[in-house]
Design a protein around this motif. Structure first.
Motif, PDB file in Angstrom:
ATOM      1  N   LEU A   1       1.094  -1.228   0.079  1.00 20.31           N
ATOM      2  CA  LEU A   1       0.022   0.005  -0.185  1.00 20.31           C
ATOM      3  C   LEU A   1       0.784   1.319   0.039  1.00 20.31           C
ATOM      4  O   LEU A   1       0.575   2.247  -0.680  1.00 20.31           O
ATOM      5  CB  LEU A   1      -1.082  -0.033   1.127  1.00 20.31           C
ATOM      6  N   ASP A   2       1.953   1.116   0.893  1.00 19.74           N
ATOM      7  CA  ASP A   2       2.850   2.081   0.670  1.00 19.74           C
ATOM      8  C   ASP A   2       3.430   2.688  -0.516  1.00 19.74           C
ATOM      9  O   ASP A   2       3.685   3.751  -1.207  1.00 19.74           O
ATOM     10  CB  ASP A   2       4.138   1.940   1.683  1.00 19.74           C
ATOM     11  N   LEU A   3       3.715   1.240  -1.333  1.00 23.55           N
ATOM     12  CA  LEU A   3       4.261   1.357  -2.733  1.00 23.55           C
ATOM     13  C   LEU A   3       3.490   2.074  -3.676  1.00 23.55           C
ATOM     14  O   LEU A   3       3.594   3.129  -4.336  1.00 23.55           O
ATOM     15  CB  LEU A   3       4.856  -0.029  -2.891  1.00 23.55           C
ATOM     16  N   ILE A   4       2.126   1.743  -3.520  1.00 17.70           N
ATOM     17  CA  ILE A   4       1.042   2.282  -4.394  1.00 17.70           C
ATOM     18  C   ILE A   4       0.918   3.681  -3.972  1.00 17.70           C
ATOM     19  O   ILE A   4       0.771   4.709  -5.020  1.00 17.70           O
ATOM     20  CB  ILE A   4      -0.219   1.378  -4.254  1.00 17.70           C
ATOM     21  N   GLY A   5       0.945   4.196  -2.912  1.00 19.63           N
ATOM     22  CA  GLY A   5       0.937   5.825  -2.473  1.00 19.63           C
ATOM     23  C   GLY A   5       2.186   6.334  -2.901  1.00 19.63           C
ATOM     24  O   GLY A   5       2.044   7.529  -3.634  1.00 19.63           O
ATOM     25  N   THR A   6       3.141   5.809  -2.941  1.00 22.78           N
ATOM     26  CA  THR A   6       4.450   6.376  -3.256  1.00 22.78           C
ATOM     27  C   THR A   6       4.467   6.822  -5.055  1.00 22.78           C
ATOM     28  O   THR A   6       4.551   7.785  -5.476  1.00 22.78           O
ATOM     29  CB  THR A   6       5.664   5.763  -2.989  1.00 22.78           C
ATOM     30  N   LEU A   7       3.970   5.605  -5.462  1.00 19.38           N
ATOM     31  CA  LEU A   7       3.997   5.588  -6.833  1.00 19.38           C
ATOM     32  C   LEU A   7       2.985   6.800  -7.514  1.00 19.38           C
ATOM     33  O   LEU A   7       3.108   7.212  -8.462  1.00 19.38           O
ATOM     34  CB  LEU A   7       3.636   4.221  -7.581  1.00 19.38           C
ATOM     35  N   GLN A   8       1.905   6.684  -6.772  1.00 20.92           N
ATOM     36  CA  GLN A   8       0.987   7.647  -7.005  1.00 20.92           C
ATOM     37  C   GLN A   8       1.297   8.948  -6.853  1.00 20.92           C
ATOM     38  O   GLN A   8       1.481   9.869  -8.055  1.00 20.92           O
ATOM     39  CB  GLN A   8      -0.537   7.615  -6.268  1.00 20.92           C
ATOM     40  N   ALA A   9       2.053   9.509  -5.796  1.00 23.66           N
ATOM     41  CA  ALA A   9       2.606  10.699  -5.869  1.00 23.66           C
ATOM     42  C   ALA A   9       3.801  11.013  -6.764  1.00 23.66           C
ATOM     43  O   ALA A   9       3.593  12.052  -7.344  1.00 23.66           O
ATOM     44  CB  ALA A   9       3.100  10.970  -4.397  1.00 23.66           C
ATOM     45  N   ASP A  10       4.310   9.960  -7.027  1.00 26.74           N
ATOM     46  CA  ASP A  10       5.524  10.164  -7.995  1.00 26.74           C
ATOM     47  C   ASP A  10       5.013  10.560  -9.431  1.00 26.74           C
ATOM     48  O   ASP A  10       5.537  11.273 -10.128  1.00 26.74           O
ATOM     49  CB  ASP A  10       6.763   9.323  -8.032  1.00 26.74           C
ATOM     50  N   THR A  11       4.189   9.739  -9.902  1.00 27.43           N
ATOM     51  CA  THR A  11       3.927   9.800 -11.240  1.00 27.43           C
ATOM     52  C   THR A  11       2.552  10.576 -11.473  1.00 27.43           C
ATOM     53  O   THR A  11       2.167  11.018 -12.789  1.00 27.43           O
ATOM     54  CB  THR A  11       3.026   8.261 -11.807  1.00 27.43           C
ATOM     55  N   GLY A  12       1.763  10.879 -10.639  1.00 31.02           N
ATOM     56  CA  GLY A  12       0.571  11.746 -10.718  1.00 31.02           C
ATOM     57  C   GLY A  12      -0.599  11.049 -11.372  1.00 31.02           C
ATOM     58  O   GLY A  12      -1.685  11.639 -11.885  1.00 31.02           O
ATOM     59  N   MET A  13      -0.584   9.595 -11.431  1.00 30.83           N
ATOM     60  CA  MET A  13      -1.634   8.953 -12.089  1.00 30.83           C
ATOM     61  C   MET A  13      -2.692   9.056 -10.920  1.00 30.83           C
ATOM     62  O   MET A  13      -2.455   9.472  -9.810  1.00 30.83           O
ATOM     63  CB  MET A  13      -1.271   7.482 -12.427  1.00 30.83           C
ATOM     64  N   SER A  14      -4.094   8.662 -11.340  1.00 24.07           N
ATOM     65  CA  SER A  14      -5.249   8.370 -10.411  1.00 24.07           C
ATOM     66  C   SER A  14      -5.221   6.959 -10.099  1.00 24.07           C
ATOM     67  O   SER A  14      -4.813   6.077 -10.852  1.00 24.07           O
ATOM     68  CB  SER A  14      -6.382   9.004 -11.189  1.00 24.07           C
ATOM     69  N   VAL A  15      -5.870   6.974  -8.820  1.00 22.74           N
ATOM     70  CA  VAL A  15      -6.032   5.409  -8.291  1.00 22.74           C
ATOM     71  C   VAL A  15      -7.403   5.149  -8.036  1.00 22.74           C
ATOM     72  O   VAL A  15      -7.805   6.341  -7.120  1.00 22.74           O
ATOM     73  CB  VAL A  15      -4.781   5.315  -7.262  1.00 22.74           C
ATOM     74  N   LEU A  16      -7.879   4.175  -8.340  1.00 18.70           N
ATOM     75  CA  LEU A  16      -9.209   3.777  -7.852  1.00 18.70           C
ATOM     76  C   LEU A  16      -9.012   2.498  -6.964  1.00 18.70           C
ATOM     77  O   LEU A  16      -8.448   1.503  -7.295  1.00 18.70           O
ATOM     78  CB  LEU A  16     -10.056   3.425  -8.870  1.00 18.70           C
ATOM     79  N   LEU A  17      -8.756   2.641  -5.658  1.00 20.21           N
ATOM     80  CA  LEU A  17      -8.705   1.487  -4.790  1.00 20.21           C
ATOM     81  C   LEU A  17      -9.586   0.822  -4.087  1.00 20.21           C
ATOM     82  O   LEU A  17     -10.313   1.380  -3.386  1.00 20.21           O
ATOM     83  CB  LEU A  17      -7.604   2.146  -3.644  1.00 20.21           C
ATOM     84  N   ILE A  18      -9.793  -0.289  -4.501  1.00 20.59           N
ATOM     85  CA  ILE A  18     -10.934  -1.231  -3.945  1.00 20.59           C
ATOM     86  C   ILE A  18     -10.630  -1.933  -2.676  1.00 20.59           C
ATOM     87  O   ILE A  18      -9.523  -2.357  -2.673  1.00 20.59           O
ATOM     88  CB  ILE A  18     -11.473  -2.160  -4.902  1.00 20.59           C
ATOM     89  N   THR A  19     -11.217  -1.618  -1.539  1.00 24.73           N
ATOM     90  CA  THR A  19     -10.999  -2.372  -0.459  1.00 24.73           C
ATOM     91  C   THR A  19     -12.312  -2.778   0.628  1.00 24.73           C
ATOM     92  O   THR A  19     -13.271  -1.893   0.474  1.00 24.73           O
ATOM     93  CB  THR A  19      -9.734  -1.649   0.385  1.00 24.73           C
ATOM     94  N   HIS A  20     -12.000  -3.625   1.502  1.00 17.59           N
ATOM     95  CA  HIS A  20     -12.896  -3.817   2.522  1.00 17.59           C
ATOM     96  C   HIS A  20     -12.669  -2.729   3.814  1.00 17.59           C
ATOM     97  O   HIS A  20     -13.301  -2.787   4.778  1.00 17.59           O
ATOM     98  CB  HIS A  20     -12.800  -5.131   3.061  1.00 17.59           C
ATOM     99  N   ASP A  21     -11.595  -2.239   3.581  1.00 16.77           N
ATOM    100  CA  ASP A  21     -10.953  -1.488   4.908  1.00 16.77           C
ATOM    101  C   ASP A  21     -10.944  -0.040   5.038  1.00 16.77           C
ATOM    102  O   ASP A  21     -10.113   0.431   4.304  1.00 16.77           O
ATOM    103  CB  ASP A  21      -9.506  -2.266   4.947  1.00 16.77           C
TER     104      ASP A  21
END
Ligand SMILES: Nc1ncnc2c1ncn2[C@@H]1O[C@H](COP(=O)(O)OP(=O)(O)OP(=O)(O)O)[C@@H](O)[C@H]1O
Ligand SMILES: [Mg+2]
Length: 322
Positions: free
Chosen positions: A196-216
């Motif tokens: 999850l940290d990795l996804i957060g970092t990559l989002q911040a670095d690349t500026g892509m949008s993220v749709l994150l599906i979770t139960h949590d």
């Protein structure tokens, strides 16, 4: 804020032996550039079918679009030809799934699968260059000794490493949107946090949008700016994360928030919403949450509420909200 994705009253149904399953039944939301949006809801609420509808990756038949539109940068994805859609997948929108093993091919090395993914979208790229880019991507997703790991077989890697490889593949064409469908549920807790940290970092670095599906909801609080709460094939509340946490409007959202495990609170005292999500086969009458809702009255049981804005950017579909 520039919208890159917009769903308007999307209905995705399945024809089954038991009748029509309304898996997504009038879902509307939009996603801004550079935003991370969480989608939460219990099992069976339509989260995956929403994601797979955007990707147009559902088996059709039995699935079909019964109504609505999905706009990507102004184009309706539901009217694209298959080859146009194929070009868009991977190039513009990429998706990662819950189980990284089933999405990697066991007979090819991890690196060659990333290379293949790159070359599908950039056939002009030389093999050496695609290989270099693959090693770079392995490095980017936090895999140590990436040039050696390039030659690893999927079974030689741990679940967390495999998910990193899947993320590398998803990022190989710099997508503007990454859809992550419960990307960490198959992993143990420490590895979950790393991914999850990795996804957060990559989002911040690349500026892509993220749709994150979770139960949590805990994950949403960590990573997302906005949240969509889904219940029984509908969005029942949406807003900025801080709005949802400080002022949840829908009794279902409140129930979900109360069931977040807190440190020091014994498990048995956790609040769980009694009952379960109604079957997608059931003809909906009134609010779909009414049979589990402590506040439901006769109007709730007879008329379905629509999303209404209660503050800027914060909407709920509940007769008792506000
Ligand atoms: N291929 C299919 N045929 C018939 N019904 C389907 C199909 N795929 C999904 N559904 C139904 O659509 C509804 C929504 O399913 P979906 O997988 O989107 O839920 P979800 O919110 O992703 O749940 P989970 O948290 O368990 O992943 C469910 O009732 C499911 O049974
Ligand atoms: Mg799902």
């Amino acid at each position: 804020m520039e919208k890159i994705l917009e769903l308007k009253n999307l209905k995705t149904y399945f024809a089954t032996d038991g009748g029509v399953a309304r898996a997504v039944d009038g879902v509307s939301f939009s996603l801004g550039r550079n935003r991370t949006v969480g989608v939460v809801g219990e099992s069976g609420s339509g989260k995956s079918v929403t994601a797979l509808s955007i990707m147009r990756l559902l088996p059709m038949p039995p699935g079909y679009f019964a109504g609505g539109e999905i706009f990507w940068k102004g184009r309706n994805l539901l009217s694209l030809q298959d080859d146009e859609m194929r070009r868009l997948r991977g190039n513009d929108i990429a998706m990662i799934f819950q189980e990284p093993m089933s999405s990697l091919n066991p007979v090819f090395t991890c690196g060659s699968q990333i290379m293949e993914q790159i070359r599908v979208h950039h056939p002009e790229m030389a093999a050496v260059e695609a290989r270099e880019r693959s090693v770079e991507l392995l490095h980017l997703v936090g895999i140590a000794n990436p040039s050696e790991r390039f030659s690893a077989w999927p079974h030689e890697l741990s679940g967390g490493m495999r998910q990193r490889v899947m993320i590398a593949m998803a990022l190989s064409c710099n997508p503007a949107l990454l859809i992550a469908d419960e990307p960490t549920t198959a992993l143990d807790v420490t590895v979950q946090a790393q991914i999850l940290d990795l996804i957060g970092t990559l989002q911040a670095d690349t500026g892509m949008s993220v749709l994150l599906i979770t139960h949590d909801f805990g994950v949403v609080a960590e990573l997302c700016e906005e949240v969509l709460v889904m219940y029984a094939s509908r969005v029942v509340e949406k807003g900025e994360v801080r709005q949802i946490f400080s002022n949840p409007l829908h009794p279902y959202t409140r129930g979900l928030l109360e069931s977040i495990p807190r440190m020091g609170v014994p498990k048995e005292r956790l609040h769980v919403i009694e009952g379960s999500v109604p079957s997608a086969l059931r003809e909906p009458v009134g609010c779909r949450f009414s049979d589990r809702c402590p506040l439901a009255d006769s109007r709730c049981r007879s008329i379905e509420p629509e999303l209404v804005a209660y503050e800027a950017g914060h909407e709920a579909a509940c007769w008792k909200a506000g």
